[in-house]
Design a protein around this motif. Structure first.
Motif, PDB file in Angstrom:
ATOM      1  N   LEU A 251       0.811  -1.214   0.000  1.00  8.87           N
ATOM      2  CA  LEU A 251       0.000   0.000   0.000  1.00  8.87           C
ATOM      3  C   LEU A 251       0.848   1.269   0.000  1.00  8.87           C
ATOM      4  CD1 LEU A 251      -2.640  -0.992   2.717  1.00  8.87           C
ATOM      5  CD2 LEU A 251      -2.983  -0.968   0.241  1.00  8.87           C
ATOM      6  N   PHE A 252       1.967   1.233   0.728  1.00  5.89           N
ATOM      7  CA  PHE A 252       2.788   2.430   0.909  1.00  5.89           C
ATOM      8  C   PHE A 252       4.266   2.140   0.677  1.00  5.89           C
ATOM      9  CE2 PHE A 252      -0.935   2.942   3.608  1.00  5.89           C
ATOM     10  CZ  PHE A 252      -1.335   4.252   3.353  1.00  5.89           C
ATOM     11  N   ASP A 253       4.954   3.116   0.102  1.00  4.46           N
ATOM     12  CA  ASP A 253       6.415   3.115   0.119  1.00  4.46           C
ATOM     13  C   ASP A 253       6.853   3.584   1.502  1.00  4.46           C
ATOM     14  OD1 ASP A 253       7.252   2.283  -2.446  1.00  4.46           O
ATOM     15  OD2 ASP A 253       6.652   4.216  -3.281  1.00  4.46           O
ATOM     16  N   VAL A 254       7.760   2.865   2.122  1.00  4.29           N
ATOM     17  CA  VAL A 254       8.267   3.247   3.442  1.00  4.29           C
ATOM     18  C   VAL A 254       9.600   3.949   3.237  1.00  4.29           C
ATOM     19  CG1 VAL A 254       8.896   2.462   5.741  1.00  4.29           C
ATOM     20  CG2 VAL A 254       7.111   1.260   4.459  1.00  4.29           C
ATOM     21  N   LYS A 255       9.613   5.260   3.443  1.00  3.68           N
ATOM     22  CA  LYS A 255      10.781   6.067   3.113  1.00  3.68           C
ATOM     23  C   LYS A 255      11.445   6.648   4.356  1.00  3.68           C
ATOM     24  CE  LYS A 255       8.703   7.578  -1.279  1.00  3.68           C
ATOM     25  NZ  LYS A 255       8.288   8.764  -2.069  1.00  3.68           N
ATOM     26  N   THR A 256      12.728   6.887   4.248  1.00  3.78           N
ATOM     27  CA  THR A 256      13.477   7.611   5.278  1.00  3.78           C
ATOM     28  C   THR A 256      13.356   9.100   4.986  1.00  3.78           C
ATOM     29  OG1 THR A 256      15.043   5.804   5.572  1.00  3.78           O
ATOM     30  CG2 THR A 256      15.748   7.988   6.303  1.00  3.78           C
ATOM     31  N   PRO A 257      13.158   9.935   6.002  1.00  2.00           N
ATOM     32  CA  PRO A 257      13.045  11.389   5.775  1.00  2.00           C
ATOM     33  C   PRO A 257      14.240  11.944   5.008  1.00  2.00           C
ATOM     34  CG  PRO A 257      12.461  10.855   8.031  1.00  2.00           C
ATOM     35  CD  PRO A 257      13.019   9.596   7.430  1.00  2.00           C
ATOM     36  N   VAL A 258      14.005  13.032   4.292  1.00  2.00           N
ATOM     37  CA  VAL A 258      15.064  13.686   3.531  1.00  2.00           C
ATOM     38  C   VAL A 258      16.211  14.079   4.466  1.00  2.00           C
ATOM     39  CG1 VAL A 258      15.633  15.624   2.022  1.00  2.00           C
ATOM     40  CG2 VAL A 258      13.375  14.542   1.883  1.00  2.00           C
ATOM     41  N   LYS A 259      15.858  14.603   5.654  1.00  2.00           N
ATOM     42  CA  LYS A 259      16.845  14.949   6.672  1.00  2.00           C
ATOM     43  C   LYS A 259      16.169  14.883   8.032  1.00  2.00           C
ATOM     44  CE  LYS A 259      20.146  18.474   8.197  1.00  2.00           C
ATOM     45  NZ  LYS A 259      20.784  19.776   7.911  1.00  2.00           N
ATOM     46  N   ARG A 260      16.892  14.394   9.034  1.00  2.00           N
ATOM     47  CA  ARG A 260      16.373  14.330  10.396  1.00  2.00           C
ATOM     48  C   ARG A 260      16.895  15.519  11.185  1.00  2.00           C
ATOM     49  NH1 ARG A 260      18.208   8.036  11.187  1.00  2.00           N
ATOM     50  NH2 ARG A 260      16.820   7.116   9.611  1.00  2.00           N
TER      51      ARG A 260
ATOM     52  N   ASP B 182      13.954  12.586  14.686  1.00  2.00           N
ATOM     53  CA  ASP B 182      14.614  11.288  14.578  1.00  2.00           C
ATOM     54  C   ASP B 182      13.599  10.153  14.628  1.00  2.00           C
ATOM     55  OD1 ASP B 182      16.769   9.581  14.340  1.00  2.00           O
ATOM     56  OD2 ASP B 182      17.074   9.429  16.498  1.00  2.00           O
ATOM     57  N   LYS B 183      13.965   9.015  14.039  1.00  2.00           N
ATOM     58  CA  LYS B 183      13.184   7.775  14.079  1.00  2.00           C
ATOM     59  C   LYS B 183      11.768   7.957  13.544  1.00  2.00           C
ATOM     60  CE  LYS B 183      15.844   5.815  17.891  1.00  2.00           C
ATOM     61  NZ  LYS B 183      15.813   5.237  19.258  1.00  2.00           N
ATOM     62  N   ILE B 184      11.652   8.668  12.433  1.00  2.00           N
ATOM     63  CA  ILE B 184      10.379   8.836  11.738  1.00  2.00           C
ATOM     64  C   ILE B 184      10.510   8.237  10.345  1.00  2.00           C
ATOM     65  CG2 ILE B 184       8.735  10.478  10.739  1.00  2.00           C
ATOM     66  CD1 ILE B 184       8.510  10.574  13.665  1.00  2.00           C
ATOM     67  N   LYS B 185       9.519   7.462   9.948  1.00  2.00           N
ATOM     68  CA  LYS B 185       9.449   6.967   8.578  1.00  2.00           C
ATOM     69  C   LYS B 185       8.276   7.649   7.872  1.00  2.00           C
ATOM     70  CE  LYS B 185      12.903   4.117   8.574  1.00  2.00           C
ATOM     71  NZ  LYS B 185      14.109   4.418   7.749  1.00  2.00           N
ATOM     72  N   ILE B 186       8.410   7.799   6.564  1.00  2.00           N
ATOM     73  CA  ILE B 186       7.375   8.435   5.759  1.00  2.00           C
ATOM     74  C   ILE B 186       6.674   7.354   4.940  1.00  2.00           C
ATOM     75  CG2 ILE B 186       6.856  10.261   4.114  1.00  2.00           C
ATOM     76  CD1 ILE B 186       8.281  11.209   6.666  1.00  2.00           C
ATOM     77  N   LEU B 187       5.359   7.220   5.116  1.00  2.00           N
ATOM     78  CA  LEU B 187       4.584   6.253   4.344  1.00  2.00           C
ATOM     79  C   LEU B 187       3.886   6.993   3.214  1.00  2.00           C
ATOM     80  CD1 LEU B 187       2.999   4.099   7.213  1.00  2.00           C
ATOM     81  CD2 LEU B 187       5.269   3.975   6.193  1.00  2.00           C
ATOM     82  N   SER B 188       4.360   6.739   2.003  1.00  2.00           N
ATOM     83  CA  SER B 188       3.840   7.417   0.819  1.00  2.00           C
ATOM     84  C   SER B 188       2.968   6.446   0.029  1.00  2.00           C
ATOM     85  CB  SER B 188       5.008   7.904  -0.052  1.00  2.00           C
ATOM     86  OG  SER B 188       4.547   8.581  -1.187  1.00  2.00           O
ATOM     87  N   PRO B 189       1.712   6.812  -0.286  1.00  2.00           N
ATOM     88  CA  PRO B 189       0.789   5.872  -0.940  1.00  2.00           C
ATOM     89  C   PRO B 189       1.247   5.455  -2.329  1.00  2.00           C
ATOM     90  CG  PRO B 189      -0.104   8.101  -0.981  1.00  2.00           C
ATOM     91  CD  PRO B 189       1.097   8.141  -0.084  1.00  2.00           C
TER      92      PRO B 189
END
Length: 295
Positions: free
Chosen positions: A126-135, A198-205
């Motif tokens: 359902l989602f791409d699990v991405k690392t933030p551009v910068k923490r 820190d320790k945040i993932k981005i879920l992109s549909p």
């Protein structure tokens, strides 16, 4: 009513008959004139204090005290009503609800919920699990109360927003995504571009049609999935996240986004309706307290 007291307490008995409102006025005027000496603010200081009271025709104007306290209490109730109504109106403005009356379609959606057909979906499908551009470390940046772009961390409240950052736009994460706290399983829909801690993932549909109107249904289903995980574990890596199964309503073999949007709208209206009812109960309780104080 009768009462007991502890040590070092004086009992003042009026030499004339006074109402509660008159006593409130007199004690307020008296306390303002007692010199503040911390723990030395003892009885000998208090009993010698001279303070002003309103007078009329050479005597103390008890009627003025009565009316003054009544007016202060009335203003308090009016102010409370106004403040709470303003908060509710602000929420209605944000949510776009002019009223809380359910449409026929919304009523049908609530009734249909227990008869839905559900299907499990792998979160990674359902989602791409991405690392933030910068923490951005909260201890190393200036977090502002107001700004253009929100700063999202692993808070359990306020949609995960700690404040705002004035950083380069090149470090922004896309809006219309879900922010996910890896060690807290806190997850929120983010409508606009944002910075993260820190320790945040981005879920992109990965699919079309994901929006604010249905995002809260996805979040509710995801929270059920992650409810069995304990806070602070290290299992929320990308691999684990992708393998979690999210149950969603389907129609003709496809995710029923249209139903989800109507259902979310109905639930929001019920929430607002309950908030208004709670507001009215609080106002009525305040009126009762004020009435008891003035009797």
């Amino acid at each position: 009513m009768d009462f007991c007291v502890a040590d070092n307490v004086k009992i003042l008995k009026s030499k004339v008959q006074l109402t509660k409102s008159q006593i409130m006025y007199i004690t307020s005027a008296w306390k303002k004139c007692i010199e503040n000496r911390g723990y030395s603010r003892h009885w000998k200081i208090a009993e010698s204090v001279r303070f002003l009271l309103p007078t009329k025709n050479g005597g103390i104007d008890f009627d003025f005290m009565e009316s003054f306290i009544a007016e202060m209490e009335r203003r308090f109730v009016v102010e409370m009503e106004g403040r709470q109504e303003a908060e509710i109106l602000a929420y209605l403005t944000v949510t776009g609800f002019e009223d809380t009356l359910l449409t026929e379609e919304e009523e049908r959606a609530l009734e249909k919920y227990k008869y839905l057909e559900w299907q499990g979906y792998r979160l990674g499908d359902l989602f791409d699990v991405k690392t933030p551009v910068k923490r951005f470390d909260a201890n190393k940046v200036t977090v502002l109360e107001h700004g253009q772009h929100p700063y999202i961390v692993r808070l359990g409240t306020n949609n995960g927003q700690k404040g705002f950052l004035n950083e380069s736009d090149k470090f922004l994460n896309d809006g219309n995504t879900i922010s996910f706290g890896q060690d807290t399983a806190t997850m929120y829909y983010q409508k606009v571009p944002y910075f993260t801690g820190d320790k945040i993932k981005i879920l992109s549909p990965k699919f079309d049609g994901f929006s604010e109107k249905n995002a809260h249904f996805f979040l509710a289903s995801m929270k059920r999935t992650f409810s069995e995980f304990a806070w602070g574990i290290t299992q929320f890596n990308v691999g684990v996240l992708k393998e979690q199964i999210v149950e969603l309503p389907v129609k003709d073999g496809e995710i029923d986004l249209a139903y989800m949007e109507v259902f979310v709208s109905a639930v929001k209206k019920l929430f607002v309706k309950d908030a208004i009812a709670q507001n009215n109960r609080e106002i009525e309780a305040t009126r009762e307290i004020v009435t008891m104080l003035t009797q």
